[in-house]
Design a protein around this motif. Structure first.
Motif, PDB file in Angstrom:
ATOM      1  N   HIS A 137      -3.791 -33.113 -38.651  1.00 18.54           N
ATOM      2  CA  HIS A 137      -3.709 -32.167 -37.539  1.00 18.54           C
ATOM      3  C   HIS A 137      -2.985 -30.892 -37.929  1.00 18.54           C
ATOM      4  O   HIS A 137      -3.015 -29.909 -37.196  1.00 18.54           O
ATOM      5  CB  HIS A 137      -3.003 -32.822 -36.339  1.00 18.54           C
ATOM      6  CG  HIS A 137      -1.652 -33.367 -36.649  1.00 18.54           C
ATOM      7  ND1 HIS A 137      -1.471 -34.495 -37.416  1.00 18.54           N
ATOM      8  CD2 HIS A 137      -0.412 -32.937 -36.301  1.00 18.54           C
ATOM      9  CE1 HIS A 137      -0.181 -34.761 -37.523  1.00 18.54           C
ATOM     10  NE2 HIS A 137       0.483 -33.820 -36.864  1.00 18.54           N
ATOM     11  N   TYR A 138      -2.338 -30.890 -39.106  1.00 14.53           N
ATOM     12  CA  TYR A 138      -1.701 -29.679 -39.613  1.00 14.53           C
ATOM     13  C   TYR A 138      -2.644 -28.850 -40.478  1.00 14.53           C
ATOM     14  O   TYR A 138      -2.361 -27.700 -40.777  1.00 14.53           O
ATOM     15  CB  TYR A 138      -0.467 -30.031 -40.458  1.00 14.53           C
ATOM     16  CG  TYR A 138       0.697 -30.540 -39.662  1.00 14.53           C
ATOM     17  CD1 TYR A 138       1.301 -29.756 -38.690  1.00 14.53           C
ATOM     18  CD2 TYR A 138       1.206 -31.814 -39.900  1.00 14.53           C
ATOM     19  CE1 TYR A 138       2.390 -30.232 -37.960  1.00 14.53           C
ATOM     20  CE2 TYR A 138       2.287 -32.289 -39.170  1.00 14.53           C
ATOM     21  CZ  TYR A 138       2.871 -31.497 -38.207  1.00 14.53           C
ATOM     22  OH  TYR A 138       3.936 -31.972 -37.485  1.00 14.53           O
ATOM     23  N   SER A 139      -3.733 -29.435 -40.920  1.00 17.06           N
ATOM     24  CA  SER A 139      -4.606 -28.746 -41.868  1.00 17.06           C
ATOM     25  C   SER A 139      -6.076 -28.975 -41.553  1.00 17.06           C
ATOM     26  O   SER A 139      -6.653 -29.997 -41.957  1.00 17.06           O
ATOM     27  CB  SER A 139      -4.311 -29.220 -43.306  1.00 17.06           C
ATOM     28  OG  SER A 139      -5.197 -28.621 -44.229  1.00 17.06           O
ATOM     29  N   LYS A 156     -20.867 -32.107 -38.193  1.00 22.10           N
ATOM     30  CA  LYS A 156     -20.450 -31.169 -37.139  1.00 22.10           C
ATOM     31  C   LYS A 156     -18.931 -31.055 -37.083  1.00 22.10           C
ATOM     32  O   LYS A 156     -18.384 -29.970 -36.836  1.00 22.10           O
ATOM     33  CB  LYS A 156     -21.007 -31.630 -35.788  1.00 22.10           C
ATOM     34  CG  LYS A 156     -22.511 -31.436 -35.655  1.00 22.10           C
ATOM     35  CD  LYS A 156     -23.021 -31.930 -34.305  1.00 22.10           C
ATOM     36  CE  LYS A 156     -24.529 -31.690 -34.178  1.00 22.10           C
ATOM     37  NZ  LYS A 156     -25.077 -32.213 -32.899  1.00 22.10           N
ATOM     38  N   GLU A 157     -18.243 -32.159 -37.311  1.00 17.07           N
ATOM     39  CA  GLU A 157     -16.783 -32.109 -37.359  1.00 17.07           C
ATOM     40  C   GLU A 157     -16.298 -31.245 -38.524  1.00 17.07           C
ATOM     41  O   GLU A 157     -15.302 -30.521 -38.412  1.00 17.07           O
ATOM     42  CB  GLU A 157     -16.208 -33.519 -37.495  1.00 17.07           C
ATOM     43  CG  GLU A 157     -16.084 -34.272 -36.197  1.00 17.07           C
ATOM     44  CD  GLU A 157     -15.110 -33.610 -35.238  1.00 17.07           C
ATOM     45  OE1 GLU A 157     -13.883 -33.730 -35.432  1.00 17.07           O
ATOM     46  OE2 GLU A 157     -15.573 -32.935 -34.289  1.00 17.07           O
ATOM     47  N   THR A 158     -17.005 -31.321 -39.636  1.00 18.34           N
ATOM     48  CA  THR A 158     -16.641 -30.496 -40.789  1.00 18.34           C
ATOM     49  C   THR A 158     -16.790 -29.018 -40.451  1.00 18.34           C
ATOM     50  O   THR A 158     -15.908 -28.200 -40.744  1.00 18.34           O
ATOM     51  CB  THR A 158     -17.520 -30.849 -41.996  1.00 18.34           C
ATOM     52  OG1 THR A 158     -17.383 -32.240 -42.296  1.00 18.34           O
ATOM     53  CG2 THR A 158     -17.098 -30.045 -43.221  1.00 18.34           C
ATOM     54  N   TYR A 159     -17.898 -28.665 -39.819  1.00 17.86           N
ATOM     55  CA  TYR A 159     -18.108 -27.273 -39.421  1.00 17.86           C
ATOM     56  C   TYR A 159     -17.058 -26.832 -38.394  1.00 17.86           C
ATOM     57  O   TYR A 159     -16.566 -25.703 -38.442  1.00 17.86           O
ATOM     58  CB  TYR A 159     -19.507 -27.092 -38.842  1.00 17.86           C
ATOM     59  CG  TYR A 159     -20.618 -27.150 -39.868  1.00 17.86           C
ATOM     60  CD1 TYR A 159     -20.484 -26.543 -41.111  1.00 17.86           C
ATOM     61  CD2 TYR A 159     -21.812 -27.807 -39.587  1.00 17.86           C
ATOM     62  CE1 TYR A 159     -21.498 -26.595 -42.041  1.00 17.86           C
ATOM     63  CE2 TYR A 159     -22.843 -27.865 -40.516  1.00 17.86           C
ATOM     64  CZ  TYR A 159     -22.680 -27.248 -41.749  1.00 17.86           C
ATOM     65  OH  TYR A 159     -23.688 -27.294 -42.672  1.00 17.86           O
ATOM     66  N   ARG A 160     -16.712 -27.724 -37.473  1.00 13.73           N
ATOM     67  CA  ARG A 160     -15.714 -27.377 -36.469  1.00 13.73           C
ATOM     68  C   ARG A 160     -14.373 -27.081 -37.125  1.00 13.73           C
ATOM     69  O   ARG A 160     -13.685 -26.114 -36.766  1.00 13.73           O
ATOM     70  CB  ARG A 160     -15.570 -28.520 -35.456  1.00 13.73           C
ATOM     71  CG  ARG A 160     -14.603 -28.213 -34.313  1.00 13.73           C
ATOM     72  CD  ARG A 160     -14.612 -29.329 -33.280  1.00 13.73           C
ATOM     73  NE  ARG A 160     -13.946 -30.526 -33.760  1.00 13.73           N
ATOM     74  CZ  ARG A 160     -12.636 -30.744 -33.642  1.00 13.73           C
ATOM     75  NH1 ARG A 160     -11.861 -29.825 -33.078  1.00 13.73           N
ATOM     76  NH2 ARG A 160     -12.110 -31.870 -34.075  1.00 13.73           N
ATOM     77  N   ALA A 161     -14.007 -27.899 -38.105  1.00 13.91           N
ATOM     78  CA  ALA A 161     -12.742 -27.684 -38.803  1.00 13.91           C
ATOM     79  C   ALA A 161     -12.766 -26.376 -39.592  1.00 13.91           C
ATOM     80  O   ALA A 161     -11.783 -25.620 -39.602  1.00 13.91           O
ATOM     81  CB  ALA A 161     -12.467 -28.861 -39.745  1.00 13.91           C
ATOM     82  N   SER A 182     -11.521 -26.398 -49.861  1.00 13.01           N
ATOM     83  CA  SER A 182     -12.693 -25.712 -49.320  1.00 13.01           C
ATOM     84  C   SER A 182     -13.874 -25.831 -50.275  1.00 13.01           C
ATOM     85  O   SER A 182     -15.012 -26.082 -49.852  1.00 13.01           O
ATOM     86  CB  SER A 182     -12.381 -24.230 -49.073  1.00 13.01           C
ATOM     87  OG  SER A 182     -11.255 -24.060 -48.259  1.00 13.01           O
ATOM     88  N   VAL A 183     -13.605 -25.657 -51.556  1.00 14.21           N
ATOM     89  CA  VAL A 183     -14.657 -25.788 -52.582  1.00 14.21           C
ATOM     90  C   VAL A 183     -15.248 -27.185 -52.534  1.00 14.21           C
ATOM     91  O   VAL A 183     -16.476 -27.363 -52.547  1.00 14.21           O
ATOM     92  CB  VAL A 183     -14.069 -25.498 -53.982  1.00 14.21           C
ATOM     93  CG1 VAL A 183     -15.113 -25.755 -55.073  1.00 14.21           C
ATOM     94  CG2 VAL A 183     -13.553 -24.072 -54.067  1.00 14.21           C
ATOM     95  N   GLY A 228     -11.550 -31.048 -42.749  1.00 16.82           N
ATOM     96  CA  GLY A 228     -12.952 -30.770 -43.068  1.00 16.82           C
ATOM     97  C   GLY A 228     -13.382 -31.425 -44.365  1.00 16.82           C
ATOM     98  O   GLY A 228     -14.516 -31.902 -44.493  1.00 16.82           O
ATOM     99  N   LEU A 229     -12.487 -31.454 -45.347  1.00 14.08           N
ATOM    100  CA  LEU A 229     -12.796 -32.146 -46.607  1.00 14.08           C
ATOM    101  C   LEU A 229     -12.992 -33.635 -46.354  1.00 14.08           C
ATOM    102  O   LEU A 229     -13.947 -34.246 -46.858  1.00 14.08           O
ATOM    103  CB  LEU A 229     -11.658 -31.921 -47.608  1.00 14.08           C
ATOM    104  CG  LEU A 229     -11.699 -32.765 -48.883  1.00 14.08           C
ATOM    105  CD1 LEU A 229     -12.952 -32.457 -49.700  1.00 14.08           C
ATOM    106  CD2 LEU A 229     -10.442 -32.545 -49.722  1.00 14.08           C
TER     107      LEU A 229
END
Length: 426
Positions: free
Chosen positions: A86-88, A135-140, A154-155, A93-94
């Motif tokens: 929840h901090y990152s 979709k969760e990855t895109y949201r993050a 991110s990479v 997303g990773l």
């Protein structure tokens, strides 16, 4: 120095210092108060539908089955990060992208409807869960400016998205995410050796270097299959075997790099060219040399983990088939060649070796590699079928002998047994 200059200098020094949040996580700080990274954590919340137990199960599967061919994450640090997602949003997303990769392979993931499945999704199929995780990855990713301030996470998340989308048959979207991953890696200057020699974080250097080479291998393979141009070159040093516990895996990773080291711009230029681009006859010598290299490559493959053996041995045969196809398209093959690799019948030999690999290695080794390995088997089967269609006389053999038709059927059965790949899989 005047009092105003001193105040200005102190203010500048203060701005140059990363905030505690960014410094503790070794990420780039924009120096605003509050920092953009810290502010994003206030706005971002992981989905309550994705339990910690589910994530841990997916990580267990990743490090058991996928890590041998994707050794790009620090196991201890990745598990430790689960309590601070929840901090990152970048790390979240990773994790969700990684979980999507695992959930696509039901053979190695926790079955839905059982312990550890996605909460509230027990009655849904795996593809719905994959869609949810993507979709969760895109949201993050929407909660942090990773394009302007990318990180190694991110990479890696873009790479995992590429993996998911390519297996879903969304080739264009997959290619965009692969290029995105490479572009962010280049923004971080991780395609330059000096970035590794100047960093004070050895773990960052280790996994950044491995990520570069995984992207190098992946781009080359995907470009060969889809006739795309290359972006990454080979300006950095190879990964180093640092841990005895991981020695076999990293040596196998180096084997994968070695298989692709001769498929650079020169080969890709020929592979993507037409007769109009090369109106004059080409010398077959470089391609004969390349086939000889592949023939004798990975001499210590039997010492690698079985998951890597499956990937290495099938990839080697697939690359042989790629080179053979280029020779065929350039009119270099012969009915009476000096080298077997320059024969019209060479796919028969390739298929024979593939069926042997499929019989010697356990089912789990192929399942761990997923549709990528099946796509290569599928491509080899298509080439063999084309040869048998154009040269049916090679089917003439004793009924007690194992021949080309048997190899083709074995390839079909292997593909059916493991799933139904498409030629777009990689």
């Amino acid at each position: 120095m005047s009092s105003e200059e001193q105040k200005s200098r102190k203010a500048l020094d203060k701005v140059r210092q990363a905030c505690e949040y960014c410094r503790s996580r070794k990420i780039r700080c924009n120096n605003f108060n509050p920092c953009q990274n810290s502010l994003s954590t206030v706005l971002f919340q992981p989905s309550p539908l994705l339990s910690l137990e589910t994530i841990q199960n997916c990580l267990d599967s990743f490090f058991t089955y996928k890590y041998p061919v994707m050794p790009i994450l620090d196991r201890e640090a990745t598990y430790a990060s689960l309590h601070h997602l929840h901090y990152s949003p970048t790390q979240y997303g990773l994790i969700t992208a990684l979980c999507a990769v695992i959930m696509m392979q039901t053979e190695i993931s926790v079955p839905l409807g059982k312990e550890g499945a996605l909460d509230n999704f027990q009655q849904c199929d795996s593809m719905l869960s994959v869609d949810f995780l993507i979709k969760e990855t895109y949201r993050a990713r929407n909660c942090c400016d990773q394009v302007e301030n990318p990180s190694l996470s991110s990479v890696q998340s873009s790479f995992f998205l590429f993996t998911c989308l390519s297996r879903l048959g969304k080739d264009n979207a997959a290619w965009v995410h692969l290029r995105e991953s490479i572009t962010m890696l280049q923004i971080l200057r991780l395609h330059e050796e000096t970035s590794y020699s100047t960093t004070s974080d050895p773990s960052y250097a280790t996994y950044g270097r491995r990520t570069f080479w995984l992207l190098f291998i992946t781009e080359q393979a995907y470009a060969l299959q889809h006739h795309h141009p290359l972006t990454l070159r080979r300006p950095i040093n190879l990964p180093v075997v640092e841990d005895d516990q991981e020695a076999a895996i990293i040596y196998g990773f180096l084997d994968s790099i070695d298989l692709f080291r001769n498929f650079g711009d020169g080969f890709m230029s020929l592979w993507n060219s037409t007769k109009r681009d090369n109106p004059h006859p080409l010398s077959p010598r470089p391609l004969i040399k390349l086939q000889e290299f592949l023939k004798h490559a990975i001499p210590y493959v039997r010492e690698r983990p079985e998951i890597q053996q499956a990937d290495l041995l099938i990839t080697r045969q697939w690359l042989k088939m790629i080179v053979w196809q280029l020779c065929l398209n350039k009119g270099m093959l012969s009915s009476n060649p000096i080298f077997d690799s320059m024969s019209f019948h060479y796919p028969v030999d390739i298929a024979r070796d593939v069926t042997l690999v499929a019989r010697l290695l356990p089912l789990e080794a192929f399942q761990a590699n997923g549709l990528g390995i099946l796509g290569k088997i599928f491509d080899i089967g298509c080439s063999l079928a084309d040869v048998l269609l154009v040269h049916p006389h090679i089917l003439d053999a004793s009924t007690i002998e194992v021949g080309p038709k048997d190899y083709l059927m074995d390839l079909v059965h292997t593909a059916e047994f493991h799933g139904s790949p498409s030629s777009s899989s990689i």
